[in-house]
Enzyme design. Structure first.
Site, PDB file in Angstrom:
ATOM      1  CB  SER A  45      -0.827   0.068   1.285  1.00  0.00           C
ATOM      2  OG  SER A  45      -1.303  -1.176   1.632  1.00  0.00           O
ATOM      3  CG  HIS A  67      -2.557  -0.808  -3.363  1.00  0.00           C
ATOM      4  ND1 HIS A  67      -2.803   0.482  -2.969  1.00  0.00           N
ATOM      5  CD2 HIS A  67      -2.887  -1.593  -2.306  1.00  0.00           C
ATOM      6  CE1 HIS A  67      -3.249   0.483  -1.727  1.00  0.00           C
ATOM      7  NE2 HIS A  67      -3.315  -0.765  -1.309  1.00  0.00           N
ATOM      8  CD  GLU A  96      -3.355   3.426  -5.589  1.00  0.00           C
ATOM      9  OE1 GLU A  96      -3.573   4.637  -5.478  1.00  0.00           O
ATOM     10  OE2 GLU A  96      -2.754   2.780  -4.700  1.00  0.00           O
ATOM     11  CG  ASN A 154      -3.025   4.003   1.331  1.00  0.00           C
ATOM     12  OD1 ASN A 154      -4.138   4.155   1.823  1.00  0.00           O
ATOM     13  ND2 ASN A 154      -2.515   2.817   1.075  1.00  0.00           N
TER      14      ASN A 154
HETATM   15  N1  CAA Z   1     -18.709 -10.787  -3.524  1.00  0.00           N
HETATM   16  C1  CAA Z   1     -19.275  -9.968  -4.423  1.00  0.00           C
HETATM   17  N2  CAA Z   1     -20.005  -8.894  -4.120  1.00  0.00           N
HETATM   18  C2  CAA Z   1     -20.207  -8.627  -2.821  1.00  0.00           C
HETATM   19  C3  CAA Z   1     -19.652  -9.448  -1.820  1.00  0.00           C
HETATM   20  C4  CAA Z   1     -18.874 -10.565  -2.214  1.00  0.00           C
HETATM   21  N3  CAA Z   1     -18.311 -11.370  -1.349  1.00  0.00           N
HETATM   22  N4  CAA Z   1     -19.999  -8.930  -0.629  1.00  0.00           N
HETATM   23  C5  CAA Z   1     -20.740  -7.835  -0.882  1.00  0.00           C
HETATM   24  N5  CAA Z   1     -20.875  -7.663  -2.205  1.00  0.00           N
HETATM   25  C6  CAA Z   1     -21.574  -6.567  -2.884  1.00  0.00           C
HETATM   26  C7  CAA Z   1     -23.015  -6.477  -2.465  1.00  0.00           C
HETATM   27  O1  CAA Z   1     -23.834  -7.302  -3.246  1.00  0.00           O
HETATM   28  C8  CAA Z   1     -23.309  -5.012  -2.728  1.00  0.00           C
HETATM   29  O2  CAA Z   1     -23.502  -4.783  -4.116  1.00  0.00           O
HETATM   30  P1  CAA Z   1     -24.711  -3.855  -4.670  1.00  0.00           P
HETATM   31  O3  CAA Z   1     -24.408  -2.481  -4.118  1.00  0.00           O
HETATM   32  O4  CAA Z   1     -24.583  -3.956  -6.160  1.00  0.00           O
HETATM   33  O5  CAA Z   1     -25.931  -4.465  -4.095  1.00  0.00           O
HETATM   34  C9  CAA Z   1     -22.003  -4.317  -2.355  1.00  0.00           C
HETATM   35  O6  CAA Z   1     -20.989  -5.335  -2.490  1.00  0.00           O
HETATM   36  C10 CAA Z   1     -22.007  -3.786  -0.932  1.00  0.00           C
HETATM   37  O7  CAA Z   1     -22.207  -4.880  -0.039  1.00  0.00           O
HETATM   38  P2  CAA Z   1     -23.136  -4.870   1.248  1.00  0.00           P
HETATM   39  O8  CAA Z   1     -24.468  -4.325   0.929  1.00  0.00           O
HETATM   40  O9  CAA Z   1     -23.073  -6.200   1.890  1.00  0.00           O
HETATM   41  O10 CAA Z   1     -22.358  -3.997   2.247  1.00  0.00           O
HETATM   42  P3  CAA Z   1     -22.420  -2.464   2.521  1.00  0.00           P
HETATM   43  O11 CAA Z   1     -23.356  -1.745   1.655  1.00  0.00           O
HETATM   44  O12 CAA Z   1     -22.525  -2.392   3.986  1.00  0.00           O
HETATM   45  O13 CAA Z   1     -20.944  -2.038   2.062  1.00  0.00           O
HETATM   46  C11 CAA Z   1     -18.586  -1.972   2.006  1.00  0.00           C
HETATM   47  C12 CAA Z   1     -19.801  -2.659   2.598  1.00  0.00           C
HETATM   48  C13 CAA Z   1     -18.455  -2.320   0.540  1.00  0.00           C
HETATM   49  C14 CAA Z   1     -17.376  -2.492   2.774  1.00  0.00           C
HETATM   50  C15 CAA Z   1     -18.774  -0.415   2.174  1.00  0.00           C
HETATM   51  O14 CAA Z   1     -19.038  -0.104   3.503  1.00  0.00           O
HETATM   52  C16 CAA Z   1     -17.572   0.350   1.700  1.00  0.00           C
HETATM   53  O15 CAA Z   1     -17.372   0.580   0.532  1.00  0.00           O
HETATM   54  N6  CAA Z   1     -16.722   0.788   2.677  1.00  0.00           N
HETATM   55  C17 CAA Z   1     -15.515   1.529   2.379  1.00  0.00           C
HETATM   56  C18 CAA Z   1     -14.458   0.590   1.927  1.00  0.00           C
HETATM   57  C19 CAA Z   1     -13.189   1.282   1.566  1.00  0.00           C
HETATM   58  O16 CAA Z   1     -13.049   2.502   1.621  1.00  0.00           O
HETATM   59  N7  CAA Z   1     -12.178   0.490   1.199  1.00  0.00           N
HETATM   60  C20 CAA Z   1     -10.880   0.977   0.874  1.00  0.00           C
HETATM   61  C21 CAA Z   1     -10.033   0.911   2.067  1.00  0.00           C
HETATM   62  S1  CAA Z   1      -8.431   1.475   1.773  1.00  0.00           S
HETATM   63  C22 CAA Z   1      -7.607   0.141   1.227  1.00  0.00           C
HETATM   64  O17 CAA Z   1      -8.088  -0.947   1.139  1.00  0.00           O
HETATM   65  C23 CAA Z   1      -6.240   0.364   0.782  1.00  0.00           C
HETATM   66  C24 CAA Z   1      -5.176   0.446   1.737  1.00  0.00           C
HETATM   67  O18 CAA Z   1      -4.063   0.365   1.308  1.00  0.00           O
HETATM   68  C25 CAA Z   1      -5.364   0.722   3.171  1.00  0.00           C
END
Ligand code: CAA
Length: 286
Positions: A119, A140, A152, A190
């Site tokens: 990351s 990434h 990325e 990041n």
């Molecule tokens: N496979 C496929 N699709 C899935 C799935 C799986 N296992 N689990 C969930 N989904 C889909 C759902 O069907 C849903 O799709 P639709 O919107 O088309 O219906 C979508 O994903 C969202 O799922 P949920 O409804 O279950 O969950 P939610 O609405 O509560 O969202 C979340 C959960 C996606 C985690 C959301 O809260 C989110 O986007 N959070 C922010 C995540 C983020 O910012 N990530 C980046 C972090 S930084 C990083 O990773 C990099 C680093 O270097 C630190």
């Protein structure tokens, strides 16, 4: 060069997501963890996520079964020896990543491309321990890998156009949108995300608001899917701490200095969702 067989090193939060998307796209995947217990935990995380995909209507039950068959777990790095592409997703520490690449460089044929899911750490530095720096790139992914659309791609100083092209074709084949970035600490996401997350912890440290109100403010005031402290628990407070440390080391800029509360939480094992407790309490099933 055609990629058919993918090796993944590490089956933690990120590694298991990468294994899942590769298998779902039809690649043969071999994933390595350091021992049977961690391997079992990682593979059950993949299974659980595939099942959730079916429950949410994103995946046919037959595709879940097919994906399961594409995955092989191992504790031996040598089992990744015939992969066309190896993606490392071990802990965010340069020394660990270098150790993995030194070993892989010995085990894999010259054609194998090495990608790091780092990351924040330097791809050029990782590539420097191999005899194939032109075939090393950053790839990434974002958490949760099956849901987040971005990858990325990071070009190290010596990464060839061919490797970047193969990396892009591969990431797109697993359903991701690619952005390209040079080898700079934190890349794009990041660089922007980490100061914001650290500021949220500082706001909590200064008792500017409760953790719930900080999260609600961002969720409802900025329309983010999660507030920053919930996101920290989700990504891992330890992981974010290591990323911040690596960025601070490079930039020497106070924006990337992890607040003392975060360091204490890391030392106390309050890493977020993965350890059951972070800013919030979680069930340990994830
Ligand atoms: N496979 C496929 N699709 C899935 C799935 C799986 N296992 N689990 C969930 N989904 C889909 C759902 O069907 C849903 O799709 P639709 O919107 O088309 O219906 C979508 O994903 C969202 O799922 P949920 O409804 O279950 O969950 P939610 O609405 O509560 O969202 C979340 C959960 C996606 C985690 C959301 O809260 C989110 O986007 N959070 C922010 C995540 C983020 O910012 N990530 C980046 C972090 S930084 C990083 O990773 C990099 C680093 O270097 C630190």
């Amino acid at each position: 060069m055609e990629i058919k067989r993918v090796g993944v090193v590490g089956c933690g939060l990120m590694g298991s997501g990468i294994v899942e998307v590769c298998a779902r796209a039809g690649y043969d995947v071999v994933v390595r963890e350091v021992d049977e217990a961690l391997l079992g935990k990682g593979l059950s995380r993949v299974e659980g996520s595939l099942r959730r995909g079916v429950e949410r209507g994103k995946l046919a039950a037959s595709d879940m079964e097919a994906a399961g068959k594409q995955i092989k777990g191992t504790t031996k790095l040598a089992d990744l020896g015939d992969a066309d592409l190896v993606i490392e997703a071990v802990i965010e520490k340069m020394e660990m990543k270098k150790e993995v690449f030194i070993e892989l460089d010995r085990l894999c044929p010259p054609r194998t491309i090495f990608a790091s899911n780092t990351s924040s750490l330097s791809i050029t530095e990782m590539a420097s321990v191999t005899k194939r720096p032109a075939q090393v790139l950053g790839m990434h992914f974002f958490n949760p890998v099956p849901v987040m659309k971005l990858v990325e791609l990071i070009r190290g100083l010596e990464t060839s156009d061919g490797t970047m092209g193969a990396g892009r074709a591969f990431a797109e084949s697993v359903g991701k949108t690619v952005v390209v970035c040079k080898d700079s600490p934190g890349f794009i996401v990041n660089l922007l995300l980490v100061p914001y997350l650290l500021d949220a912890v500082r706001a909590l440290e200064l008792s500017i608001a409760t953790k719930e109100d900080i999260d609600t403010a961002v969720q409802l005031g900025l329309a983010h899917p999660m507030g920053p402290l919930t996101l920290l628990d989700y990504v891992g407070i330890d992981t974010t701490y290591y990323i911040a440390e690596a960025m601070f080391e490079e930039f020497k800029d106070a924006r990337y200095a992890a607040p003392p509360l975060m360091k204490k939480m890391v030392l106390a094992g309050l890493h977020g969702r993965k350890t059951g407790r972070g800013f919030y309490e979680h069930s340990k099933t994830q």
